[in-house]
Write an enzyme that holds these catalytic residues in place. Structure first.
Site, PDB file in Angstrom:
ATOM      1  N   HIS A 196      -1.156  10.210  -3.194  1.00 39.80           N
ATOM      2  CA  HIS A 196      -2.309   9.791  -3.008  1.00 39.80           C
ATOM      3  C   HIS A 196      -3.701  10.641  -2.770  1.00 39.80           C
ATOM      4  O   HIS A 196      -4.530  10.361  -3.004  1.00 39.80           O
ATOM      5  CB  HIS A 196      -2.255   9.470  -1.354  1.00 39.80           C
ATOM      6  CG  HIS A 196      -3.428   8.949  -0.853  1.00 39.80           C
ATOM      7  ND1 HIS A 196      -4.332   9.516  -0.017  1.00 39.80           N
ATOM      8  CD2 HIS A 196      -4.202   7.522  -0.958  1.00 39.80           C
ATOM      9  CE1 HIS A 196      -5.295   8.908   0.447  1.00 39.80           C
ATOM     10  NE2 HIS A 196      -5.128   7.566  -0.081  1.00 39.80           N
ATOM     11  N   HIS A 252       1.023  -1.186   0.043  1.00 37.27           N
ATOM     12  CA  HIS A 252      -0.113  -0.153   0.022  1.00 37.27           C
ATOM     13  C   HIS A 252       0.973   1.237  -0.077  1.00 37.27           C
ATOM     14  O   HIS A 252       1.754   1.610   1.021  1.00 37.27           O
ATOM     15  CB  HIS A 252      -0.870  -0.007   1.270  1.00 37.27           C
ATOM     16  CG  HIS A 252      -1.752   1.200   1.384  1.00 37.27           C
ATOM     17  ND1 HIS A 252      -1.599   1.855   2.460  1.00 37.27           N
ATOM     18  CD2 HIS A 252      -2.921   1.332   0.595  1.00 37.27           C
ATOM     19  CE1 HIS A 252      -2.756   2.899   2.324  1.00 37.27           C
ATOM     20  NE2 HIS A 252      -3.405   2.536   1.260  1.00 37.27           N
TER      21      HIS A 252
HETATM   22 CA    CA Z   1      -5.089   3.742  -2.582  1.00 32.58          CA
END
Ligand code: CA
Length: 333
Positions: free
Chosen positions: A70, A28
């Site tokens: 992000h 992630h």
């Molecule tokens: Ca993501």
């Protein structure tokens, strides 16, 4: 006789390998538990820790280049407010879309901070090395090169961020990302790529209008996060999941949507999704932000033994890899 024997042993072999098919470890934002998220360095670390897939969240620069970030905003992960103090919008935020790639490349990237400037995860990386923003293509090339060097097939897991917002700015991020995947011959169902998106209308558009062939994963948020105009309560029902199954190969639910920690009870979501053949890749396993009352092992047991998910997004690739590699972890799967 020989053929029958061979056939039955092949059958046993394939059933066994199905039963123990290892879930995917999805890094992630790279190895974001250890290095600033989405940097090439964090991708390299995740690669060396044994990730199966490495995630790239994507937003566009002013000159329409997908960069790995992000958020559509810059200030929580870069020093933009020091380098370009006058370039904020009226809301006081700095948007990646207002900067050319060349300008974005001059910024230093740091650990994620909150509105007060404090590190969100206090115990994570605290160094001052000059990490940089990188483009989607740089991440693709890096992973392809490492795959070549190490004879591996580690995959890409790009996320199309805020497609409706990008459209308001006059840019079609999905079409741009898809073109890049096609440039690298990655827009196919058997490529080591999953494309994820929170906006269900966009997932449908990717498949039906833009003709994406690549595997798609529908992310599931909560309605009050205002992530998109998608109604996630509807999407979580079996009728909603059926609509997902028409265009996508899997779902990316938030862990608490699979398991009610207060009632210690599995919700209907995982069973309903499995019945439709959808893969389940929940987010996010963090050893420094575990579900209340659970430790590392009980959380991973819950995901892999109880829920039998097909993969998990994690900031800590190494922890999940070593859990899955431990023979005992798989003994009652
Ligand atoms: Ca993501």
């Amino acid at each position: 006789m020989c053929f029958r024997l061979l056939f039955s042993s092949l059958l046993v072999l394939s059933i066994t390998s199905m039963a123990i098919a290892k879930p995917l470890v999805i890094a992630h934002r790279g190895a974001s538990g250890y290095l600033p998220e989405h940097t090439l360095e964090a991708a390299i670390l995740a690669y060396s820790q044994g990730a199966d897939f490495i995630e790239q969240d994507l937003v566009l620069s002013k000159d329409l280049v997908p960069v790995v970030l992000h958020d559509i905003h810059l200030e929580s992960v870069t020093n933009v407010e020091q380098i370009f103090p006058d370039r904020k919008r009226q809301d006081g935020r700095y948007y990646a879309f207002d900067f050319t790639l060349k300008e974005l490349m001059t910024l230093n990237k740091h650990e994620r901070t909150d509105a007060k400037g404090n590190q969100v995860f206090a115990s994570r990386y605290q160094g001052q090395s000059p990490f940089r923003i990188a483009t989607f293509e740089q991440h693709i090339q890096l992973i392809q090169q490492l795959n070549k060097q190490f004879n591996q097939k580690i995959g890409l897991y790009p996320e199309i961020k805020s497609p409706a917002w990008h459209r308001q700015q006059g840019a079609d991020i999905s079409a741009i990302v898809l073109n890049i995947l096609r440039k690298y011959d990655l827009d196919s169902s058997d490529s080591q790529v999953y494309v994820q998106c929170f906006d269900f209308a966009e997932t449908q558009r990717l498949r039906n209008e833009l003709g994406a062939k690549v595997k798609l994963v529908q992310l599931i948020a909560e309605n009050d996060w205002n992530e998109s105009t998608t109604d996630y309560n509807e999407l979580k029902t079996s009728a909603g999941l059926k609509k997902i199954a028409l265009v996508a190969q899997g779902i990316g639910p938030w862990m608490p949507q699979l398991f009610d920690i207060k009632k210690m009870k599995v919700t209907s979501l995982s069973g309903d999704a499995k019945r439709l053949g959808l893969h389940i890749h929940p987010y996010t396993f963090r050893k420094d932000q575990l579900p209340e009352g659970l430790d590392v092992k009980t959380t991973l047991d819950l995901l892999f033994k109880e829920l039998e998910v097909d993969g998990v997004f994690t900031d800590f690739t190494d922890v999940v890899v070593s859990y899955l590699d431990a023979p005992l972890a798989n003994s009652n799967r």
